[in-house]
Design a protein around this motif. Structure first.
Motif, PDB file in Angstrom:
ATOM      1  N   ILE A  64       8.278 -61.944  13.485  1.00 36.86           N
ATOM      2  CA  ILE A  64       8.846 -63.293  13.441  1.00 36.86           C
ATOM      3  C   ILE A  64       9.513 -63.650  14.769  1.00 36.86           C
ATOM      4  O   ILE A  64       9.405 -64.780  15.254  1.00 36.86           O
ATOM      5  N   GLY A  65      10.178 -62.686  15.397  1.00 37.49           N
ATOM      6  CA  GLY A  65      10.946 -62.971  16.610  1.00 37.49           C
ATOM      7  C   GLY A  65      10.117 -63.170  17.852  1.00 37.49           C
ATOM      8  O   GLY A  65      10.480 -63.960  18.728  1.00 37.49           O
ATOM      9  N   TYR A  66       8.993 -62.484  17.979  1.00 39.64           N
ATOM     10  CA  TYR A  66       8.189 -62.604  19.190  1.00 39.64           C
ATOM     11  C   TYR A  66       7.615 -64.007  19.389  1.00 39.64           C
ATOM     12  O   TYR A  66       7.747 -64.560  20.491  1.00 39.64           O
ATOM     13  N   PRO A  67       6.988 -64.623  18.378  1.00 42.37           N
ATOM     14  CA  PRO A  67       6.490 -65.990  18.602  1.00 42.37           C
ATOM     15  C   PRO A  67       7.600 -67.004  18.879  1.00 42.37           C
ATOM     16  O   PRO A  67       7.425 -67.915  19.695  1.00 42.37           O
ATOM     17  N   ILE A  68       8.726 -66.813  18.230  1.00 45.51           N
ATOM     18  CA  ILE A  68       9.846 -67.740  18.477  1.00 45.51           C
ATOM     19  C   ILE A  68      10.341 -67.575  19.909  1.00 45.51           C
ATOM     20  O   ILE A  68      10.599 -68.567  20.605  1.00 45.51           O
ATOM     21  N   ASN A  69      10.461 -66.347  20.373  1.00 40.83           N
ATOM     22  CA  ASN A  69      10.893 -66.103  21.745  1.00 40.83           C
ATOM     23  C   ASN A  69       9.872 -66.657  22.745  1.00 40.83           C
ATOM     24  O   ASN A  69      10.244 -67.226  23.773  1.00 40.83           O
ATOM     25  N   TYR A  70       8.601 -66.508  22.456  1.00 37.41           N
ATOM     26  CA  TYR A  70       7.549 -67.035  23.331  1.00 37.41           C
ATOM     27  C   TYR A  70       7.607 -68.556  23.384  1.00 37.41           C
ATOM     28  O   TYR A  70       7.455 -69.151  24.470  1.00 37.41           O
ATOM     29  N   MET A  71       7.829 -69.214  22.243  1.00 35.44           N
ATOM     30  CA  MET A  71       7.924 -70.680  22.227  1.00 35.44           C
ATOM     31  C   MET A  71       9.139 -71.155  23.001  1.00 35.44           C
ATOM     32  O   MET A  71       9.065 -72.154  23.731  1.00 35.44           O
ATOM     33  N   ILE A  72      10.248 -70.457  22.872  1.00 31.71           N
ATOM     34  CA  ILE A  72      11.450 -70.862  23.597  1.00 31.71           C
ATOM     35  C   ILE A  72      11.237 -70.725  25.107  1.00 31.71           C
ATOM     36  O   ILE A  72      11.620 -71.604  25.870  1.00 31.71           O
ATOM     37  N   LYS A  73      10.585 -69.625  25.533  1.00 31.09           N
ATOM     38  CA  LYS A  73      10.319 -69.455  26.962  1.00 31.09           C
ATOM     39  C   LYS A  73       9.344 -70.501  27.467  1.00 31.09           C
ATOM     40  O   LYS A  73       9.476 -70.992  28.594  1.00 31.09           O
ATOM     41  N   SER A  74       8.332 -70.853  26.673  1.00 36.42           N
ATOM     42  CA  SER A  74       7.372 -71.851  27.127  1.00 36.42           C
ATOM     43  C   SER A  74       7.986 -73.242  27.178  1.00 36.42           C
ATOM     44  O   SER A  74       7.609 -74.063  28.019  1.00 36.42           O
TER      45      SER A  74
END
Length: 79
Positions: A64-74
């Motif tokens: 769950i955390g990896y896609p959210i972190n990727y979206m925040i960075k993008s």
């Protein structure tokens, strides 16, 4: 109806194998050795079930955390 104790034992055996045989008596009779080994298997599988639950929670957190972190960075433009 689910037998939760047996489910915990079966679920915890693969993870709790390193914790199973913490005490194996050599100078006892056969019934004492088998009883102690049975106790070690039960305790090890219960430890393993709690460890496996923790590993499952941690894995779900990563998924769950990896896609959210990727979206925040993008969104911030750092990607």
């Amino acid at each position: 109806e689910i037998d939760w104790f047996r489910l915990m034992l079966v679920y915890g055996v693969p993870v709790g194998i390193p914790h199973m045989f913490f005490m194996v008596p050599w100078h006892w009779d056969l019934s004492g050795i088998l009883g102690m080994m049975t106790l070690c298997v039960i305790v090890g599988s219960l430890f393993g079930s709690f460890i496996a639950i923790w590993l499952l929670v941690r894995a779900v957190g990563y998924v769950i955390g990896y896609p959210i972190n990727y979206m925040i960075k993008s969104i911030k433009g750092k990607n």
